[in-house]
Design a protein around this motif. Sequence first.
Motif, PDB file in Angstrom:
ATOM      1  N   ALA A  24      55.079  15.506 -47.785  1.00 41.71           N
ATOM      2  CA  ALA A  24      54.999  14.068 -47.511  1.00 41.71           C
ATOM      3  C   ALA A  24      54.715  13.791 -46.041  1.00 41.71           C
ATOM      4  CB  ALA A  24      56.300  13.377 -47.937  1.00 41.71           C
ATOM      5  N   PRO A 107      53.770  14.561 -57.070  1.00 39.94           N
ATOM      6  CA  PRO A 107      54.051  13.228 -57.614  1.00 39.94           C
ATOM      7  C   PRO A 107      52.891  12.268 -57.351  1.00 39.94           C
ATOM      8  CG  PRO A 107      55.950  14.071 -56.398  1.00 39.94           C
ATOM      9  CD  PRO A 107      54.830  15.021 -56.138  1.00 39.94           C
ATOM     10  N   THR A 108      52.660  11.357 -58.287  1.00 40.75           N
ATOM     11  CA  THR A 108      51.510  10.446 -58.179  1.00 40.75           C
ATOM     12  C   THR A 108      51.617   9.521 -56.971  1.00 40.75           C
ATOM     13  OG1 THR A 108      52.639   8.948 -59.714  1.00 40.75           O
ATOM     14  CG2 THR A 108      51.037  10.484 -60.647  1.00 40.75           C
ATOM     15  N   TRP A 109      52.863   9.205 -56.522  1.00 43.38           N
ATOM     16  CA  TRP A 109      53.008   8.283 -55.396  1.00 43.38           C
ATOM     17  C   TRP A 109      52.439   8.859 -54.106  1.00 43.38           C
ATOM     18  CZ3 TRP A 109      55.762  10.423 -51.477  1.00 43.38           C
ATOM     19  CH2 TRP A 109      56.730  11.376 -51.793  1.00 43.38           C
ATOM     20  N   MET A 110      52.294  10.172 -54.047  1.00 46.08           N
ATOM     21  CA  MET A 110      51.766  10.776 -52.828  1.00 46.08           C
ATOM     22  C   MET A 110      50.295  10.423 -52.597  1.00 46.08           C
ATOM     23  SD  MET A 110      53.476  14.499 -52.203  1.00 46.08           S
ATOM     24  CE  MET A 110      55.159  14.596 -51.579  1.00 46.08           C
ATOM     25  N   ALA A 112      49.074   7.585 -52.823  1.00 46.83           N
ATOM     26  CA  ALA A 112      48.994   6.256 -52.195  1.00 46.83           C
ATOM     27  C   ALA A 112      49.711   6.209 -50.857  1.00 46.83           C
ATOM     28  CB  ALA A 112      49.599   5.214 -53.143  1.00 46.83           C
ATOM     29  N   ILE A 113      50.089   7.349 -50.324  1.00 48.97           N
ATOM     30  CA  ILE A 113      50.924   7.362 -49.121  1.00 48.97           C
ATOM     31  C   ILE A 113      50.198   6.802 -47.910  1.00 48.97           C
ATOM     32  CG2 ILE A 113      50.424   9.629 -48.077  1.00 48.97           C
ATOM     33  CD1 ILE A 113      53.512  10.101 -48.162  1.00 48.97           C
ATOM     34  N   ARG A 115      48.554   4.222 -47.847  1.00 50.98           N
ATOM     35  CA  ARG A 115      48.603   2.755 -47.913  1.00 50.98           C
ATOM     36  C   ARG A 115      50.029   2.226 -47.712  1.00 50.98           C
ATOM     37  NH1 ARG A 115      45.237   4.135 -52.204  1.00 50.98           N
ATOM     38  NH2 ARG A 115      46.805   3.641 -53.786  1.00 50.98           N
ATOM     39  N   PHE A 116      50.968   3.112 -47.456  1.00 50.30           N
ATOM     40  CA  PHE A 116      52.356   2.687 -47.236  1.00 50.30           C
ATOM     41  C   PHE A 116      52.475   1.943 -45.910  1.00 50.30           C
ATOM     42  CE2 PHE A 116      55.107   5.766 -49.976  1.00 50.30           C
ATOM     43  CZ  PHE A 116      54.348   5.426 -51.089  1.00 50.30           C
ATOM     44  N   LYS A 120      57.909   1.096 -45.525  1.00 50.44           N
ATOM     45  CA  LYS A 120      57.951   1.983 -46.686  1.00 50.44           C
ATOM     46  C   LYS A 120      58.025   3.445 -46.260  1.00 50.44           C
ATOM     47  CE  LYS A 120      55.739  -0.794 -50.300  1.00 50.44           C
ATOM     48  NZ  LYS A 120      54.593  -0.869 -51.255  1.00 50.44           N
ATOM     49  N   LEU A 124      60.935   5.871 -47.225  1.00 52.14           N
ATOM     50  CA  LEU A 124      60.659   7.126 -47.934  1.00 52.14           C
ATOM     51  C   LEU A 124      61.428   8.277 -47.310  1.00 52.14           C
ATOM     52  CD1 LEU A 124      58.989   8.626 -50.095  1.00 52.14           C
ATOM     53  CD2 LEU A 124      57.186   8.905 -48.378  1.00 52.14           C
TER      54      LEU A 124
END
Length: 225
Positions: A24, A107-110, A112-113, A115-116, A120, A124
């Motif tokens: 991350a 994980p799928t959220w990675m 979009a990281i 755009r955090f 956020k 995280l």
Amino acid sequence: MGQAVGDVLGLAAGVAVSPLPIVAIILILATPQGRLNGLLFALGWVLGLTALGAIMLAIGGTAGASTHEQPATWVGALKLALGALLALFGARQWRRRPKDSSQAHLPTWMAAIDRFTPVKIWGLGLLLSGANLKNAPLTIAAGASISSSGLPLPQQIGTLAIFVAIASLGVLAPLAVYVIMGERAKSILTDWRDWAARHNVAVLAVLFFVLGLKLLGDGISILTS
């Protein structure tokens, strides 16, 4: 204080070896505001560990974690429960590991990281340290060990600070490489990211199981002493 530090050293190392948070922060460092976002993530990480450890010190202080310079019975029971939980998670992770490490998925959220928002990113870091299935039990166990050490409060706080510092090395190392080397760090960080992504499940499974057994042993030792 030296014995207390020794008791939590292995737990701190277990928190430091956290593949997903390492991936991350490397992804975060690749964003347009990489340096700022990386610092915010690291700040959230450190704050999460510190807050959870401090809560355990407060609970241990009011609940009598140490009796006659020995850990109280409830500390042993807590470590026993946390150890069993981690060992079960480790066995579960090992069964679910991909046969081919190249097929490992993040994980799928990675995705979009980049755009955090800064808030956020900070959140995280807080989440991956203080609410992580591996890191939270290890930090709780460390806090319980420190509070049951019989040390004066200032030394307990110092021991917790050492725990947090060591537990943060895995996250701080990519940040330090990025700050020192700048653009030259990209290839190094990419290699770290790819390795952590491929072996995330296997590494977590082994850590869960080994550290779970350690806490089980500690709990049994306290309860039978």
